[in-house]
Design a protein around this motif. Structure first.
Motif, PDB file in Angstrom:
ATOM      1  N   ALA A  59      -0.295   3.481   6.033  1.00 23.78           N
ATOM      2  CA  ALA A  59      -0.602   2.204   5.394  1.00 23.78           C
ATOM      3  C   ALA A  59       0.250   2.004   4.148  1.00 23.78           C
ATOM      4  CB  ALA A  59      -2.079   2.142   5.011  1.00 23.78           C
ATOM      5  N   ARG A  60       0.557   3.129   3.456  1.00 18.62           N
ATOM      6  CA  ARG A  60       1.278   2.997   2.196  1.00 18.62           C
ATOM      7  C   ARG A  60       1.898   4.330   1.806  1.00 18.62           C
ATOM      8  NH1 ARG A  60      -2.582   0.612  -0.628  1.00 18.62           N
ATOM      9  NH2 ARG A  60      -3.640   2.511  -1.231  1.00 18.62           N
ATOM     10  N   SER A  61       3.071   4.252   1.226  1.00 18.50           N
ATOM     11  CA  SER A  61       3.630   5.407   0.524  1.00 18.50           C
ATOM     12  C   SER A  61       3.840   4.933  -0.906  1.00 18.50           C
ATOM     13  CB  SER A  61       4.935   5.884   1.157  1.00 18.50           C
ATOM     14  OG  SER A  61       5.926   4.898   1.055  1.00 18.50           O
ATOM     15  N   GLU A  62       3.489   5.803  -1.836  1.00 17.81           N
ATOM     16  CA  GLU A  62       3.576   5.382  -3.236  1.00 17.81           C
ATOM     17  C   GLU A  62       3.936   6.563  -4.120  1.00 17.81           C
ATOM     18  OE1 GLU A  62      -1.190   5.652  -4.164  1.00 17.81           O
ATOM     19  OE2 GLU A  62      -0.338   3.739  -3.571  1.00 17.81           O
ATOM     20  N   GLN A  63       4.447   6.256  -5.268  1.00  9.45           N
ATOM     21  CA  GLN A  63       4.754   7.249  -6.294  1.00  9.45           C
ATOM     22  C   GLN A  63       5.476   8.455  -5.716  1.00  9.45           C
ATOM     23  OE1 GLN A  63       4.165   6.531  -9.574  1.00  9.45           O
ATOM     24  NE2 GLN A  63       5.453   8.299  -9.963  1.00  9.45           N
ATOM     25  N   LYS A  84      -8.326  12.864  -0.434  1.00  9.17           N
ATOM     26  CA  LYS A  84      -9.432  11.905  -0.520  1.00  9.17           C
ATOM     27  C   LYS A  84      -9.569  11.211   0.823  1.00  9.17           C
ATOM     28  CE  LYS A  84     -10.812   7.776  -3.069  1.00  9.17           C
ATOM     29  NZ  LYS A  84     -10.336   6.710  -3.965  1.00  9.17           N
ATOM     30  N   VAL A  85     -10.805  10.928   1.188  1.00 12.62           N
ATOM     31  CA  VAL A  85     -11.075  10.212   2.435  1.00 12.62           C
ATOM     32  C   VAL A  85     -11.995   9.041   2.126  1.00 12.62           C
ATOM     33  CG1 VAL A  85     -12.218  10.369   4.683  1.00 12.62           C
ATOM     34  CG2 VAL A  85     -10.756  12.232   3.911  1.00 12.62           C
ATOM     35  N   GLY A  86     -11.615   7.869   2.617  1.00 10.93           N
ATOM     36  CA  GLY A  86     -12.470   6.685   2.518  1.00 10.93           C
ATOM     37  C   GLY A  86     -13.179   6.484   3.847  1.00 10.93           C
ATOM     38  N   ARG A  87     -13.512   5.235   4.169  1.00 14.34           N
ATOM     39  CA  ARG A  87     -14.183   4.978   5.451  1.00 14.34           C
ATOM     40  C   ARG A  87     -13.235   5.290   6.606  1.00 14.34           C
ATOM     41  NH1 ARG A  87     -15.613   2.076   9.636  1.00 14.34           N
ATOM     42  NH2 ARG A  87     -14.045   0.476   9.664  1.00 14.34           N
ATOM     43  N   SER A  88     -12.042   4.694   6.575  1.00 13.14           N
ATOM     44  CA  SER A  88     -11.050   4.954   7.626  1.00 13.14           C
ATOM     45  C   SER A  88      -9.711   5.409   7.045  1.00 13.14           C
ATOM     46  CB  SER A  88     -10.836   3.698   8.479  1.00 13.14           C
ATOM     47  OG  SER A  88     -10.320   2.651   7.683  1.00 13.14           O
ATOM     48  N   SER A  89      -9.625   5.451   5.737  1.00 13.88           N
ATOM     49  CA  SER A  89      -8.363   5.827   5.083  1.00 13.88           C
ATOM     50  C   SER A  89      -8.382   7.281   4.637  1.00 13.88           C
ATOM     51  CB  SER A  89      -8.097   4.926   3.877  1.00 13.88           C
ATOM     52  OG  SER A  89      -9.071   5.152   2.881  1.00 13.88           O
ATOM     53  N   MET A  90      -7.194   7.857   4.586  1.00 12.70           N
ATOM     54  CA  MET A  90      -7.025   9.231   4.118  1.00 12.70           C
ATOM     55  C   MET A  90      -5.851   9.263   3.149  1.00 12.70           C
ATOM     56  SD  MET A  90      -7.492  10.929   7.862  1.00 12.70           S
ATOM     57  CE  MET A  90      -6.835   9.437   8.614  1.00 12.70           C
ATOM     58  N   SER A  91      -6.088   9.757   1.949  1.00 14.83           N
ATOM     59  CA  SER A  91      -5.037   9.913   0.943  1.00 14.83           C
ATOM     60  C   SER A  91      -4.445  11.307   1.076  1.00 14.83           C
ATOM     61  CB  SER A  91      -5.607   9.729  -0.464  1.00 14.83           C
ATOM     62  OG  SER A  91      -6.063   8.408  -0.628  1.00 14.83           O
ATOM     63  N   VAL A  92      -3.121  11.362   1.138  1.00 18.13           N
ATOM     64  CA  VAL A  92      -2.425  12.619   1.384  1.00 18.13           C
ATOM     65  C   VAL A  92      -1.369  12.825   0.295  1.00 18.13           C
ATOM     66  CG1 VAL A  92      -1.079  13.940   3.067  1.00 18.13           C
ATOM     67  CG2 VAL A  92      -2.720  12.222   3.874  1.00 18.13           C
ATOM     68  N   LYS A 107      11.966  25.891  -5.227  1.00 21.35           N
ATOM     69  CA  LYS A 107      11.851  24.831  -6.221  1.00 21.35           C
ATOM     70  C   LYS A 107      11.073  23.664  -5.638  1.00 21.35           C
ATOM     71  CE  LYS A 107      16.539  25.224  -7.711  1.00 21.35           C
ATOM     72  NZ  LYS A 107      17.770  24.502  -7.843  1.00 21.35           N
ATOM     73  N   LEU A 108      10.153  23.131  -6.441  1.00 16.44           N
ATOM     74  CA  LEU A 108       9.481  21.886  -6.084  1.00 16.44           C
ATOM     75  C   LEU A 108      10.451  20.756  -6.410  1.00 16.44           C
ATOM     76  CD1 LEU A 108       7.045  20.188  -5.230  1.00 16.44           C
ATOM     77  CD2 LEU A 108       6.253  20.318  -7.603  1.00 16.44           C
ATOM     78  N   CYS A 109      10.880  20.018  -5.389  1.00 17.23           N
ATOM     79  CA  CYS A 109      11.904  18.992  -5.573  1.00 17.23           C
ATOM     80  C   CYS A 109      11.369  17.571  -5.545  1.00 17.23           C
ATOM     81  CB  CYS A 109      12.982  19.133  -4.498  1.00 17.23           C
ATOM     82  SG  CYS A 109      13.902  20.668  -4.653  1.00 17.23           S
ATOM     83  N   THR A 110      10.419  17.331  -4.680  1.00 20.93           N
ATOM     84  CA  THR A 110       9.933  15.972  -4.463  1.00 20.93           C
ATOM     85  C   THR A 110       8.440  16.023  -4.233  1.00 20.93           C
ATOM     86  OG1 THR A 110      12.034  15.431  -3.387  1.00 20.93           O
ATOM     87  CG2 THR A 110      10.235  13.903  -3.021  1.00 20.93           C
ATOM     88  N   ARG A 111       7.736  15.025  -4.754  1.00 17.42           N
ATOM     89  CA  ARG A 111       6.320  14.874  -4.418  1.00 17.42           C
ATOM     90  C   ARG A 111       6.024  13.390  -4.244  1.00 17.42           C
ATOM     91  NH1 ARG A 111       3.866  17.938  -9.543  1.00 17.42           N
ATOM     92  NH2 ARG A 111       2.999  19.164  -7.892  1.00 17.42           N
ATOM     93  N   GLY A 112       4.996  13.135  -3.453  1.00 11.70           N
ATOM     94  CA  GLY A 112       4.624  11.757  -3.201  1.00 11.70           C
ATOM     95  C   GLY A 112       3.203  11.660  -2.698  1.00 11.70           C
ATOM     96  N   HIS A 113       2.757  10.427  -2.539  1.00 15.88           N
ATOM     97  CA  HIS A 113       1.386  10.148  -2.110  1.00 15.88           C
ATOM     98  C   HIS A 113       1.446   9.131  -0.970  1.00 15.88           C
ATOM     99  CE1 HIS A 113      -2.943   9.869  -2.670  1.00 15.88           C
ATOM    100  NE2 HIS A 113      -2.816   8.579  -2.452  1.00 15.88           N
ATOM    101  N   PHE A 114       0.724   9.417   0.105  1.00 18.77           N
ATOM    102  CA  PHE A 114       0.690   8.541   1.271  1.00 18.77           C
ATOM    103  C   PHE A 114      -0.758   8.192   1.602  1.00 18.77           C
ATOM    104  CE2 PHE A 114       4.729  10.495   1.389  1.00 18.77           C
ATOM    105  CZ  PHE A 114       5.574   9.707   2.145  1.00 18.77           C
ATOM    106  N   VAL A 115      -0.976   6.997   2.132  1.00 24.85           N
ATOM    107  CA  VAL A 115      -2.295   6.589   2.611  1.00 24.85           C
ATOM    108  C   VAL A 115      -2.171   6.321   4.101  1.00 24.85           C
ATOM    109  CG1 VAL A 115      -4.156   4.896   2.443  1.00 24.85           C
ATOM    110  CG2 VAL A 115      -2.922   5.606   0.371  1.00 24.85           C
ATOM    111  N   MET A 116      -3.006   7.021   4.865  1.00 22.96           N
ATOM    112  CA  MET A 116      -3.006   6.902   6.320  1.00 22.96           C
ATOM    113  C   MET A 116      -4.323   6.264   6.754  1.00 22.96           C
ATOM    114  SD  MET A 116      -0.104   8.419   6.467  1.00 22.96           S
ATOM    115  CE  MET A 116       0.273   8.718   8.185  1.00 22.96           C
ATOM    116  N   ILE A 117      -4.295   5.516   7.854  1.00 25.06           N
ATOM    117  CA  ILE A 117      -5.491   4.851   8.383  1.00 25.06           C
ATOM    118  C   ILE A 117      -5.750   5.354   9.799  1.00 25.06           C
ATOM    119  CG2 ILE A 117      -6.565   2.633   8.988  1.00 25.06           C
ATOM    120  CD1 ILE A 117      -6.022   2.884   6.003  1.00 25.06           C
TER     121      ILE A 117
END
Length: 137
Positions: A59-63, A84-92, A107-117
């Motif tokens: 649904a979304r990729s952010e930050q 985190k889990v919502g009703r049908s969403s999952m934050s990863v 080395k930690l090079c990249t990080r991000g946050h995704f929302v899946m439905i």
């Protein structure tokens, strides 16, 4: 669709390994940002699919922060964790870690946050079970 047996924990993490080959890199010999995003999205998809045991979509990729370059010849580990889990969403949350195969330096090079439905068979959002409570310390 089969159900997870009661009492069996659902996985909340996925790890993928990739080698950075020349066709993954730009003219500077570093990983294309789009390739890193594709690997991160794939890891998010796998983590969310295994947890929900249903079809999922992004649904979304952010930050997404690209903090360190990833070089041709690096081993890349992509770690995706449901946070985190919502009703049908999952934050990863996703981390991209490089490893030099000769020295073992990581080395930690990249990080991000995704929302899946999670989706049902008709493509509509479907409920996902809540994340288990963290174990007491």
């Amino acid at each position: 669709m089969s159900e997870v047996p009661q009492g069996e924990a659902r996985p909340i993490e996925a790890r993928l390994l990739h080698m950075v080959f020349p066709d993954h890199t730009n003219h500077l010999g570093t990983l294309f940002g789009g390739q890193a995003l594709a690997w991160m999205d794939m890891a998010s998809f796998i983590a969310a699919s295994r947890y929900a045991r249903s079809t999922v979509v992004t649904a979304r990729s952010e930050q997404v922060d690209f903090n360190q370059p990833i070089h041709k010849g690096d081993l890349v580990e992509v770690v995706a964790r449901l946070v985190k889990v919502g009703r049908s969403s999952m934050s990863v949350d996703v981390e991209v870690i490089t490893e030099d195969l000769l020295s073992g330096e990581r080395k930690l090079c990249t990080r991000g946050h995704f929302v899946m439905i999670a989706l049902d068979a008709l493509g509509r959002p479907t409920p996902v079970p809540p994340l288990p409570a963290p174990a007491p310390l």
